[in-house]
Design a protein around this motif. Structure first.
Motif, short mmCIF file in Angstrom:
data_model
loop_
_atom_site.label_atom_id
_atom_site.label_comp_id
_atom_site.label_asym_id
_atom_site.label_seq_id
_atom_site.Cartn_x
_atom_site.Cartn_y
_atom_site.Cartn_z
N ALA A 197 25.73 24.00 48.27
CA ALA A 197 26.42 23.98 46.97
C ALA A 197 27.03 22.61 46.70
CB ALA A 197 27.50 25.06 46.95
N LEU A 198 27.68 22.02 47.70
CA LEU A 198 28.31 20.71 47.50
C LEU A 198 27.26 19.61 47.29
CD1 LEU A 198 31.20 20.90 50.13
CD2 LEU A 198 31.31 21.30 47.66
N THR A 199 26.12 19.73 47.96
CA THR A 199 25.04 18.76 47.75
C THR A 199 24.52 18.84 46.32
OG1 THR A 199 24.40 18.94 50.08
CG2 THR A 199 22.78 17.99 48.57
N LEU A 200 24.39 20.04 45.80
CA LEU A 200 23.95 20.21 44.42
C LEU A 200 24.95 19.60 43.44
CD1 LEU A 200 22.61 23.83 44.79
CD2 LEU A 200 21.26 21.94 43.87
N LEU A 201 26.22 19.62 43.79
CA LEU A 201 27.24 19.06 42.90
C LEU A 201 27.28 17.54 42.95
CD1 LEU A 201 30.16 21.61 43.38
CD2 LEU A 201 28.53 21.44 41.50
N ALA A 239 20.77 12.58 33.17
CA ALA A 239 20.00 13.55 32.39
C ALA A 239 20.63 14.94 32.50
CB ALA A 239 18.55 13.58 32.87
N SER A 240 20.81 15.61 31.37
CA SER A 240 21.54 16.87 31.36
C SER A 240 20.72 18.03 31.92
CB SER A 240 21.98 17.20 29.93
OG SER A 240 20.86 17.28 29.06
N TRP A 241 19.39 18.01 31.75
CA TRP A 241 18.60 19.19 32.15
C TRP A 241 18.57 19.41 33.66
CZ3 TRP A 241 13.28 18.30 33.90
CH2 TRP A 241 12.92 16.94 33.93
N PRO A 242 18.37 18.40 34.53
CA PRO A 242 18.49 18.67 35.96
C PRO A 242 19.93 18.91 36.40
CG PRO A 242 17.97 16.36 35.61
CD PRO A 242 17.86 17.03 34.28
N VAL A 243 20.90 18.35 35.66
CA VAL A 243 22.31 18.58 35.99
C VAL A 243 22.66 20.05 35.78
CG1 VAL A 243 24.67 18.13 35.22
CG2 VAL A 243 23.11 16.23 35.62
N VAL A 244 22.21 20.63 34.66
CA VAL A 244 22.48 22.05 34.40
C VAL A 244 21.85 22.93 35.48
CG1 VAL A 244 22.04 23.95 32.79
CG2 VAL A 244 22.78 21.72 31.92
N ALA A 300 22.48 26.35 40.26
CA ALA A 300 22.11 26.60 41.66
C ALA A 300 23.32 26.48 42.58
CB ALA A 300 21.01 25.62 42.08
N ALA A 301 24.22 25.53 42.28
CA ALA A 301 25.43 25.38 43.10
C ALA A 301 26.31 26.63 42.99
CB ALA A 301 26.20 24.15 42.66
N ALA A 302 26.43 27.17 41.78
CA ALA A 302 27.21 28.40 41.62
C ALA A 302 26.61 29.55 42.42
CB ALA A 302 27.29 28.77 40.14
N GLY A 303 25.28 29.66 42.41
CA GLY A 303 24.63 30.71 43.18
C GLY A 303 24.80 30.53 44.68
N ALA A 304 24.62 29.28 45.16
CA ALA A 304 24.79 29.03 46.59
C ALA A 304 26.22 29.27 47.03
CB ALA A 304 24.36 27.60 46.91
N LEU A 349 17.36 29.66 50.03
CA LEU A 349 17.85 28.33 50.38
C LEU A 349 16.83 27.26 49.97
CD1 LEU A 349 20.03 26.61 51.73
CD2 LEU A 349 18.83 26.95 53.91
N SER A 350 15.54 27.57 50.10
CA SER A 350 14.52 26.60 49.68
C SER A 350 14.60 26.35 48.18
CB SER A 350 13.12 27.10 50.06
OG SER A 350 12.71 28.20 49.25
N ALA A 351 14.96 27.37 47.39
CA ALA A 351 15.13 27.18 45.95
C ALA A 351 16.31 26.25 45.67
CB ALA A 351 15.34 28.53 45.26
N ALA A 352 17.42 26.44 46.40
CA ALA A 352 18.57 25.56 46.22
C ALA A 352 18.23 24.13 46.65
CB ALA A 352 19.76 26.09 47.03
N ALA A 353 17.53 24.00 47.77
CA ALA A 353 17.16 22.67 48.25
C ALA A 353 16.20 21.99 47.28
CB ALA A 353 16.52 22.77 49.64
N ALA A 354 15.24 22.74 46.74
CA ALA A 354 14.30 22.17 45.78
C ALA A 354 15.02 21.69 44.52
CB ALA A 354 13.22 23.19 45.43
N THR A 355 16.00 22.47 44.06
CA THR A 355 16.78 22.07 42.88
C THR A 355 17.57 20.80 43.16
OG1 THR A 355 16.98 24.40 42.26
CG2 THR A 355 18.46 22.85 41.18
#
Length: 481
Positions: free
Chosen positions: A57-61, A69-74, A79-83, A364-370
């Motif tokens: 989650a912290l890595t995603l943040l 760019a806003s689209w990968p940030v969203v 994904a961070a909220a889910g993790a 976890l792979s989905a979070a890592a891919a994001t």
């Protein structure tokens, strides 16, 4: 915990109203502290997977702090909220990791009620001193305001110093700051409430599927494997004979072959994952022979589907070489790569004796891919590929590149003068219109501002775009695009 929740609300009101940047990471850290205190108070122990989900989650943040760019940030924020929610709930089985990713939001109202009850029942040993402290603070503030105003009116230097020290709050920002305070407070209290009493979604009963007979189960999978095998054989022949030889056949258009082929193969990959889930649920498993047959057929289907994934990605690669990289193309290619990773995980899970790790590994792979998708800066990658293609072939769609974010500025800065001016004009205008503090901006925006400061572009004028053949009606809003 309540104090940490209040601090989270204050940080949200003070920082998030300016923008994201590192602000959202700081705010999340305070919320994580509140959750950690609540978990410690209830005797919960820190487990390895809790740490893994928290780090994810912290890595995603970090994404909002690095790219613009806003689209990968969203995507990264979601994904961070889910993790983070899974870190609070825990979970090993599919119900635990899927429902756990959304479970924290059901604690918003209970978390608030829990905090109010905790404050009401709390015993304050120094309750009588609270009123004295409040009075002392109020009198101090009144004295500082009166005498500070007098000193400021008496000396301009003092007025400037006090003006720098005093926080400036626009009256128009007050409603937004109040809303952000409420959101920050509620989310932090929900996280603390979840950590103190998580819902155990793993306990949801999931009945095993009814075993099918060997013929009823194996015949459809065998036929599907034969079809996939035939497709793989054709792809092998194309690779051996050369992609260009296929393109020279009458009626075969390179663009249609690559584009439509990719989309169809992407759908094939998605459907195979559904087939694998259903086939595994209904697979015969009474004897060792049944289990061996199920593993063999499902593993073969996974392996053949990986060749389909490779074929789809190769087609997208050829299509991008001819027509350039876009946001849609890089997004669907990233999804296809992630589906390939999921297939590998399913394949390994089917071969080992136990695969209790599989649900957590897939999510976890989905979070890592994001996270990877955001950290590679898609807009920068799109600009880099298109500029490189322009350097090789002289072809470029400047009108499309104008709509990219500040992440693309370093690559677009390498274009010849007219193309560079046209491509950067809109980005420079957007950057000139907003002036945010450093903590509310991304590293990519800071780098873009530095480049444009050293080599500025005119913010108005159509001449550069007209000289490179970009339609002015597309640029200035006469048509929607």
């Amino acid at each position: 915990m309540v104090a940490a929740g209040g601090a989270s609300g204050l940080l949200a009101a003070a920082l998030l109203s300016e923008g994201l940047g590192v602000n959202v990471l700081l705010w999340a850290l305070v919320g994580a502290i509140a959750a950690g205190l609540a978990a410690h108070a209830t005797g919960r122990r820190v487990r390895l997977w809790t740490v893994v989900w928290t780090v994810a989650a912290l890595t995603l943040l970090l994404v909002p702090a690095l790219i613009e760019a806003s689209w990968p940030v969203v995507l990264a924020l979601l994904a961070a909220a889910g993790a983070g929610s899974i870190a609070l709930h825990g979970g090993k089985r599919w119900p635990g990791v899927v429902l756990g990713a959304l479970g924290m939001w059901s604690h918003l109202i209970p978390g608030l009620a829990w905090s109010v009850l905790a404050l009401r029942n709390r015993q304050y040993p120094a309750r009588d001193r609270v009123v004295s402290v409040v009075k002392a603070v109020a009198v101090s503030l009144a004295l500082l305001l009166v005498f500070g105003a007098l000193f400021a009116s008496a000396d301009a230097a003092v007025a400037e110093l006090l003006g720098d020290l005093m926080p400036s709050i626009d009256a128009d920002d007050v409603p937004m700051r109040l809303l952000l305070f409420a959101v920050g407070l509620l989310v932090a209290l929900a996280a603390a409430h979840t950590a103190a009493g998580p819902r155990r979604f793993d306990r949801f009963p999931v009945k095993p599927g009814r075993e099918r007979g060997r013929l009823e189960w194996a015949l459809p999978l065998t036929a599907l494997n034969l079809l996939f095998g035939a497709f793989v054989a054709v792809q092998a022949a194309v690779f051996v004979g050369g992609y260009e030889s296929v393109m020279r056949k009458p009626g075969v258009l390179p663009a249609e072959y690559a584009r439509q082929g990719f989309w169809q193969l992407l759908i094939v990959t998605l459907l195979v994952l559904v087939v694998l889930g259903l086939a595994r649920r209904w697979a015969p498993r009474s004897t060792a022979g049944d289990r061996l047959m199920a593993k063999s057929l499902l593993s073969l289907l996974c392996t053949l589907t990986l060749v389909v994934v490779a074929s789809a990605l190769y087609r997208m690669h050829r299509y991008v070489d001819n027509f350039g990289l876009t946001r849609l193309r890089i997004s669907v290619a990233a999804v296809e790569i992630w589906l390939g990773v999921v297939l590998v995980l399913v394949l390994v899970g089917g071969l080992v004796a136990t695969a209790r790790w599989l649900p957590r590994a897939v999510v976890l792979s989905a979070a890592a891919a994001t996270a990877v998708f955001g950290l590679i800066s898609p807009d920068a990658l799109i600009a880099e590929q298109n500029v490189h293609r322009f350097e090789q072939s002289g072809r470029i769609d400047v009108g499309y590149l104008r709509d990219l974010s500040a992440d693309a500025v370093p690559a677009l800065d390498r274009l010849p003068e007219d193309q560079r001016t046209c491509a950067l004009q809109k980005i420079a205008s957007d950057l000139d219109a907003e002036h945010l503090p450093w903590y509310a901006t991304s590293l990519a925006e800071a780098r873009a501002r530095e480049i444009l400061r050293d080599r500025p572009v005119p913010l108005t004028g159509r001449s550069s775009c007209l000289r490179v053949g970009v339609r002015t009606d597309r640029l200035y809003g006469e048509y929607d695009y």
